[in-house]
Design a protein around this motif. Structure first.
Motif, PDB file in Angstrom:
ATOM      1  N   VAL A 491       0.973  -1.109   0.122  1.00  0.00           N
ATOM      2  CA  VAL A 491       0.122  -0.134  -0.174  1.00  0.00           C
ATOM      3  C   VAL A 491       0.707   1.146  -0.200  1.00  0.00           C
ATOM      4  O   VAL A 491       1.410   1.255   1.349  1.00  0.00           O
ATOM      5  CB  VAL A 491      -0.809   0.029   0.949  1.00  0.00           C
ATOM      6  CG1 VAL A 491      -1.298   1.455   1.494  1.00  0.00           C
ATOM      7  CG2 VAL A 491      -2.096  -0.901   1.078  1.00  0.00           C
ATOM      8  N   GLU A 492       0.829   2.567  -0.844  1.00  0.00           N
ATOM      9  CA  GLU A 492       1.405   3.249  -0.991  1.00  0.00           C
ATOM     10  C   GLU A 492       0.820   4.132  -0.770  1.00  0.00           C
ATOM     11  O   GLU A 492       0.993   5.506   0.094  1.00  0.00           O
ATOM     12  CB  GLU A 492       1.977   3.586  -2.405  1.00  0.00           C
ATOM     13  CG  GLU A 492       2.090   2.403  -2.958  1.00  0.00           C
ATOM     14  CD  GLU A 492       2.605   2.602  -4.877  1.00  0.00           C
ATOM     15  OE1 GLU A 492       2.578   4.045  -5.501  1.00  0.00           O
ATOM     16  OE2 GLU A 492       3.599   1.738  -4.862  1.00  0.00           O
ATOM     17  N   LYS A 493      -1.190   4.674  -0.489  1.00  0.00           N
ATOM     18  CA  LYS A 493      -1.418   5.534  -0.143  1.00  0.00           C
ATOM     19  C   LYS A 493      -2.438   5.419   0.139  1.00  0.00           C
ATOM     20  O   LYS A 493      -3.462   4.480  -0.976  1.00  0.00           O
ATOM     21  CB  LYS A 493      -1.780   6.821  -1.558  1.00  0.00           C
ATOM     22  CG  LYS A 493       0.136   8.127  -0.788  1.00  0.00           C
ATOM     23  CD  LYS A 493       0.047   8.682  -2.006  1.00  0.00           C
ATOM     24  CE  LYS A 493       1.284   9.880  -2.248  1.00  0.00           C
ATOM     25  NZ  LYS A 493       2.333   9.895  -0.975  1.00  0.00           N
ATOM     26  N   VAL A 494      -3.310   5.698   1.425  1.00  0.00           N
ATOM     27  CA  VAL A 494      -4.786   5.827   1.586  1.00  0.00           C
ATOM     28  C   VAL A 494      -5.293   6.894   1.274  1.00  0.00           C
ATOM     29  O   VAL A 494      -5.544   8.028   2.285  1.00  0.00           O
ATOM     30  CB  VAL A 494      -4.905   4.587   2.524  1.00  0.00           C
ATOM     31  CG1 VAL A 494      -6.735   4.468   2.853  1.00  0.00           C
ATOM     32  CG2 VAL A 494      -4.434   3.490   2.612  1.00  0.00           C
ATOM     33  N   THR A 495      -6.220   7.370   1.438  1.00  0.00           N
ATOM     34  CA  THR A 495      -8.008   8.053   1.579  1.00  0.00           C
ATOM     35  C   THR A 495      -9.330   7.584   1.397  1.00  0.00           C
ATOM     36  O   THR A 495      -9.651   7.217   0.733  1.00  0.00           O
ATOM     37  CB  THR A 495      -7.510   9.233  -0.100  1.00  0.00           C
ATOM     38  OG1 THR A 495      -9.064  10.891   0.660  1.00  0.00           O
ATOM     39  CG2 THR A 495      -7.776   8.563  -1.220  1.00  0.00           C
ATOM     40  N   TYR A 496      -9.665   8.370   2.343  1.00  0.00           N
ATOM     41  CA  TYR A 496     -11.254   8.303   2.219  1.00  0.00           C
ATOM     42  C   TYR A 496     -11.981   9.376   2.301  1.00  0.00           C
ATOM     43  O   TYR A 496     -12.100  11.040   1.325  1.00  0.00           O
ATOM     44  CB  TYR A 496     -11.592   8.997   3.521  1.00  0.00           C
ATOM     45  CG  TYR A 496     -11.428   7.239   5.194  1.00  0.00           C
ATOM     46  CD1 TYR A 496     -12.401   6.546   4.100  1.00  0.00           C
ATOM     47  CD2 TYR A 496     -11.131   7.515   6.214  1.00  0.00           C
ATOM     48  CE1 TYR A 496     -12.098   4.687   5.039  1.00  0.00           C
ATOM     49  CE2 TYR A 496     -10.913   6.243   6.754  1.00  0.00           C
ATOM     50  CZ  TYR A 496     -10.814   4.698   6.008  1.00  0.00           C
ATOM     51  OH  TYR A 496     -11.008   3.873   6.956  1.00  0.00           O
ATOM     52  N   ALA A 621     -10.314   4.643  -1.176  1.00  0.00           N
ATOM     53  CA  ALA A 621      -9.516   4.578  -2.448  1.00  0.00           C
ATOM     54  C   ALA A 621      -8.028   4.692  -2.041  1.00  0.00           C
ATOM     55  O   ALA A 621      -7.699   5.435  -1.055  1.00  0.00           O
ATOM     56  CB  ALA A 621      -9.378   5.379  -3.131  1.00  0.00           C
ATOM     57  N   ILE A 622      -7.679   3.161  -2.430  1.00  0.00           N
ATOM     58  CA  ILE A 622      -6.522   2.886  -1.571  1.00  0.00           C
ATOM     59  C   ILE A 622      -5.289   2.927  -3.631  1.00  0.00           C
ATOM     60  O   ILE A 622      -5.109   1.733  -4.087  1.00  0.00           O
ATOM     61  CB  ILE A 622      -5.909   1.238  -0.779  1.00  0.00           C
ATOM     62  CG1 ILE A 622      -7.333   1.480   0.010  1.00  0.00           C
ATOM     63  CG2 ILE A 622      -4.333   0.884  -0.451  1.00  0.00           C
ATOM     64  CD1 ILE A 622      -7.452  -0.156   0.170  1.00  0.00           C
TER      65      ILE A 622
END
Length: 794
Positions: A491-496, A621-622
Motif C-alpha cells: 500500500v502506497e497511499k490511502v484516502t477516504y 481509495a487505495i
C-alpha cells in the motif's frame, strides 16, 4: 411446372457447385445479420410497451435553464405529492426512490445470509403498481406497501433468498438499518423493461432509512434516483401539463429560481432511448444498426447478381436450345427465379442456424436475455426471402430471357449482351463502398476509445482500488481501518472520499462566490474527501495549498474550471469565500488544482470543489503496488471485514470503473467490427467468383500474351488494374458517407479525436490488401498456366 423448375434448378446448381456455394454463403451471412439486427431492434423498441395505457404514462423530470440547459431524470422528493394532491390532471401518481448497491441480510436462527443487490431496492408508493404493470402473484393487491415495514419481491429474489420455502411473512434487513416483512410476490420482471429493481419496500420507511426527515420539504436538491410516475387522465393536453408544472414552480421557488427550474413530462416509450435522462441508448444507434443490416443484405444480393450475370454466358447455349424448342421469355425468367429461390431457401436455413449460434454472444455483449419471437421472426424471414429472391433473381432472369437463340447457339453472345462489365463494376463498387464505410467507422471508433482510455485524465487511475464503506458515524472505526490499511505491504497511499475524481455518481449543487448578492449561474460538483485525496490520485496544485486535516468543511480546494467560470486567474481565488448547498456550508478557497475529467469524454469538465466532510465519505481509495496484488487484495478484505463484519465486501479497480463509461461505445465497436468483417467476406466471395470467371474468359488472351513474351507480373496486372480502379471509385464514394456518419457519432463526445486523412489512408490500404489476397490466388494460377493449353482451350 413448378416441380420442373425446381428439378432443373437443382441440376444447374449441382453442375456449378462453386457458384452455388459462394452464393449460398454470401446470402446466408447477409440474412443472418439481418435476422440478428431485426431481433435486436425489435427487442429494444419493445421496452416498457407492455404497460396498460402506456401512451398516457409519463415520468416527471427536472430541467434547469441557467448556464445552459441541464436535465435530470430525478425530481425533488415533494414534487410527486404536490402533483397528486394539488392538481387533477393525473389519474394516478406515485413516487419511487431507488438506491443501488444495497445490502440485504436474512437471519434465520444462527444462520446469517448476506446479499449484495447491485440493482438495489426501491421505496415505492402503492399507486406505483397501478400505473406500471408488474403483476402480483401472491398477496393482496389493494394492500401492498400501504403499511410501513412491508416489502414485495420478485419470484427470482424469493427463490434466491428462501429456496423452495414460501417467502410470504419472511423478514429481511436493509443495509443493517430497517427490517421489512415480505407481504407479496411479484411475477418476475420481463426482459424488456428498464425498471430493474426486484425489491420494493414501503415508501413510509424513507425517513427511517435515510435518517433525514427534511427530505419531504426539500425543493432545492435533486437525487437522480428520486422519480415520479403519473398516468394522465384521458384528454389532458400538453398546455394543461405546462400550466400545472408552472404553478408548482411559482408556488415553491422564488427569485431567480423561478426562471431556472422546470418540471416536464417524459413519455414512457422515450425512457429507454434518452441518454440525457439516464436512458440506455440514443435511438439513432438503432437506426444505424437497421441500415447496416439493410446494407449487408443488399451487399449479399449484389454479390449474387454479380455472380449470376457472370455465369450467364456459360448458359447461352442452354437458353438458345430452350427458345428453339418453344420456351417463352417468361418461362425462362421464372426458371431463373426458381434457381434463385432454391439458393435463397438454403441460405435462409443456414442463416437461421448461424443466428441461433450467434444469439448467445449478442446477449452476452448486451448483457440481455433476448429470444427469437417465432411469430415475428417467421414473418420477417418470409418477407426478407421474397425480397432477396426478386432483388437477386430479377435482373439475371431478364438477362437470360432476352438472349437471341441464333446468337446463343452459335456462341456469338458477348459481354455486351449481358450488360458487359459495366453492371458488375457498379455492383463491385457498391459492395466495397459499403465495406469501406464500415471499415472507416471501425477505425474511428477504435481511435476514439483508445484516446478516451489512454489520454491524460488529469489524475492517476492506475493501480488504485476502490472499496465501498457503509454509512458510519464512528470515526474511531474509520481511523483504525485507515491505519491498518497503511500497514499492509504494497500500500502506497490511502484516502477516504465520496467517489474517485471521475465517477458516474456525482453530487452537484448551487454555488455562491465571495458573498455576492446573487448565486452563480452554474452548479459545482462537490467531492467530499480527506487531506490525502490530492496526493493519492495525483491531482496537481496550480495555486495555493491542500486543505488541512479535518472532519468538517473548513476549507475548499477547487479546480481551474471554477476560475474560468468566474473569469479570474487561479491564484486570485485563494482566500476568497465559497458557499454551497444553499449557503449552508461556507469556507475559504485555499487551493486550486489543474482541471481533471470528472465524467466521461462525453461530457464537459465541470467546476469542482473538494472538501473534508466526514459524513460524506462512502469510499476508501487505495494506491497500491501491483507486484503482489493477490496477497495485498486478500489483506484488504481481512481489514475491511474486521471493521464492518455485518457488511458485504467488494472492491473495484478505478480503471475498470472508468472503462464502464464507454460500455455502449465498446458494444457498438464490437458490432461494427463484426459487420464490417462480414461485409468484407461477402465482398471477397464475390470478388473471387468474378476473378475466376475472368480467368476462364481470358484464357486465350493470357496464352497469347505469354507467347508474345509477357511476364507473370504484367499478366497479373490484367486482373489487378480492373479491380484497383473499382476499389478507388468505391473509396471516393465511401469517404464522404463515412465522414458524415462518424462526424455525427463524435458529436456525442465533448473531447474527441480529429478525423484526419490517415484514417482514410488506413481504410483504403486495408481494403487493397484484402482484395489483393482475394484476387491473387486465382490470378496467379491463371498467369502460371501453360500457354499451349491456354491457346487450345478455345
Amino acid at each position: 411446372m413448378i416441380k420442373n423448375y425446381i428439378k432443373i434448378a437443382w441440376r444447374n446448381l449441382k453442375r456449378n457447385k462453386a457458384y452455388a456455394a459462394i452464393s449460398v454463403i454470401g446470402l446466408a451471412l447477409g440474412i443472418a445479420c439481418g435476422i440478428l439486427i431485426f431481433t435486436l431492434v425489435t427487442y429494444h423498441l419493445s421496452f416498457d410497451t407492455f404497460h396498460k395505457d402506456s401512451d398516457r404514462v409519463y415520468r416527471l423530470y427536472t430541467e434547469w435553464h441557467d448556464d445552459g440547459i441541464g436535465k435530470s431524470n430525478g425530481v425533488p422528493q415533494p414534487l410527486g405529492k404536490t402533483f397528486r394532491n394539488d392538481f387533477t390532471i393525473g389519474e394516478k401518481t406515485a413516487r419511487v426512490i431507488n438506491f443501488t448497491g444495497t445490502l440485504i441480510t436474512i437471519t434465520q436462527g444462527a444462520d446469517v445470509k448476506k446479499f449484495q443487490e447491485d440493482d438495489g431496492v426501491a421505496f415505492a408508493e402503492p399507486e406505483y403498481f397501478d400505473i406500471l404493470n408488474f403483476p402480483l402473484l401472491k398477496g393482496d393487491k389493494k394492500r401492498v406497501l400501504v403499511a410501513p415495514g412491508e416489502a414485495l419481491v420478485t419470484e427470482k429474489i424469493a427463490r434466491k433468498y428462501f429456496g423452495t420455502d414460501d417467502a410470504i411473512g419472511k423478514v429481511f434487513r436493509l443495509d443493517n438499518k430497517v427490517n421489512f416483512t415480505i407481504t407479496g410476490i411479484l411475477k418476475d420482471l420481463p426482459n424488456n423493461t428498464d425498471r430493474r429493481q426486484q425489491i420494493y419496500v414501503s415508501y413510509d420507511n424513507m425517513d427511517e432509512y435515510t435518517g433525514n426527515k427534511r427530505r419531504e420539504d426539500k425543493w432545492g436538491g435533486v437525487y437522480s434516483g428520486s422519480e415520479v410516475f403519473t398516468r394522465l387522465k384521458k384528454g389532458v393536453t400538453q398546455a394543461q401539463v405546462d400550466a400545472t408544472t408552472a404553478q408548482i414552480v411559482k408556488k415553491h421557488y422564488t427569485g431567480r429560481d423561478l426562471k431556472v427550474w422546470f418540471f416536464k413530462l417524459q413519455p414512457l416509450n422515450d425512457m429507454h432511448f434518452n441518454p440525457e435522462l439516464n436512458g440506455y441508448a440514443d435511438k439513432k444507434y438503432l437506426w444505424a444498426l437497421f441500415f447496416i443490416g439493410l446494407f449487408l443484405i443488399i451487399t449479399a444480393s449484389v454479390n449474387f447478381v454479380n455472380l449470376a450475370t457472370a455465369q450467364a454466358l456459360n448458359r447461352a447455349k442452354e437458353v438458345g436450345v430452350r427458345k428453339v424448342l418453344g420456351s417463352m421469355p417468361g418461362q425462362l425468367f421464372w426458371q431463373f427465379i426458381a434457381e434463385t429461390a432454391l439458393i435463397t431457401v438454403f441460405a435462409v436455413l443456414v442463416a437461421i442456424g448461424l443466428s441461433y449460434i450467434a444469439l448467445p454472444a449478442i446477449n452476452h455483449l448486451f448483457q440481455s436475455e433476448m429470444e427469437f419471437d417465432k411469430g415475428e421472426l417467421a414473418i420477417f424471414i418470409v418477407l426478407i426471402a421474397v425480397a432477396v429472391v426478386f432483388l437477386s433473381g430479377s435482373y439475371p432472369g431478364l438477362v437470360l430471357a432476352r438472349f437471341q437463340p441464333i446468337q446463343a447457339l452459335k456462341s456469338k453472345l458477348s459481354q455486351k449482351d449481358i450488360g458487359g462489365f459495366s453492371l458488375r463494376r457498379v455492383l463491385v463498387v457498391t459492395q466495397f463502398a459499403i465495406s469501406q464505410v464500415l471499415i472507416i467507422g471501425t477505425i474511428i471508433i477504435v481511435s476514439q476509445l483508445h484516446y478516451s482510455q489512454t489520454a491524460d485524465l488529469g489524475f492517476n487511475k492506475d493501480a488504485i482500488v476502490l472499496l465501498p464503506i457503509p454509512k458510519n458515524d464512528n470515526k474511531a472505526i474509520l481511523s483504525t481501518m485507515k491505519n491498518q490499511l497503511n500497514q499492509v505491504q504494497g500500500v502506497e497511499k490511502v484516502t477516504y472520499c465520496y467517489r474517485a475524481p471521475a465517477s458516474q455518481s456525482n453530487n452537484s449543487t448551487g454555488v455562491n462566490f465571495n458573498h455576492r448578492a446573487e448565486d452563480e449561474h452554474w452548479s459545482i460538483n462537490v467531492k467530499s474527501a480527506d487531506e490525502n485525496y490530492i496526493s493519492t490520485f495525483g491531482l496537481k496544485l496550480v495555486a495555493g495549498r491542500n486543505f488541512f486535516p479535518s472532519d468538517t468543511t473548513r476549507e475548499f480546494v477547487v479546480n481551474e474550471m471554477v476560475a474560468k467560470k468566474l473569469n479570474m486567474k487561479p491564484q486570485d481565488l485563494i482566500g476568497k469565500m465559497l458557499s454551497i448547498n444553499g449557503k449552508s456550508t461556507t469556507a475559504p478557497i485555499v487551493g486550486v488544482v489543474k482541471d481533471f475529467y470528472n465524467y466521461s469524454f462525453h461530457s464537459e469538465i465541470s467546476p469542482v470543489c473538494i472538501m473534508p466532510n466526514f459524513h460524506g465519505y462512502s469510499t476508501v481509495a487505495i494506491k497500491m503496488n501491483m507486484r503482489n496484488a493477490k496477497t495485498t487484495l486478500a489483506s484488504f478484505e481481512k481489514v475491511w471485514n474486521q471493521a464492518f463484519p455485518e457488511e458485504f465486501y467488494s472492491y473495484q479497480f478505478l480503471d475498470d470503473s472508468i472503462r464502464k463509461f464507454y460500455e455502449l461505445d465498446n458494444i457498438l465497436l464490437t458490432l461494427i467490427e463484426a459487420f464490417a468483417g462480414i461485409a468484407i467476406v461477402i465482398g471477397c466471395l464475390g470478388l473471387y467468383g468474378l476473378v475466376s470467371f475472368m480467368a476462364v474468359r481470358k484464357t486465350k488472351e493470357i496464352g497469347v500474351r505469354k507467347v508474345l513474351g509477357a511476364s507473370i507480373t504484367s499478366v497479373l496486372w490484367v486482373f489487378g488494374k480492373e479491380f484497383t480502379i473499382l476499389l478507388l471509385i468505391a473509396f471516393v464514394i465511401a469517404s464522404p458517407l463515412a465522414y458524415w456518419a462518424m462526424h455525427n457519432y463524435l458529436k456525442d463526445f465533448q473531447y474527441k479525436i480529429p478525423i484526419g486523412p490517415e484514417i482514410f489512408a488506413e481504410s483504403i490500404l486495408f481494403t487493397f490488401i484484402i482484395a489483393a489476397i482475394t484476387v491473387s490466388y486465382r490470378s496467379v494460377l491463371a498467369a502460371l498456366a501453360n500457354p499451349v493449353k491456354s491457346l487450345r482451350s478455345e
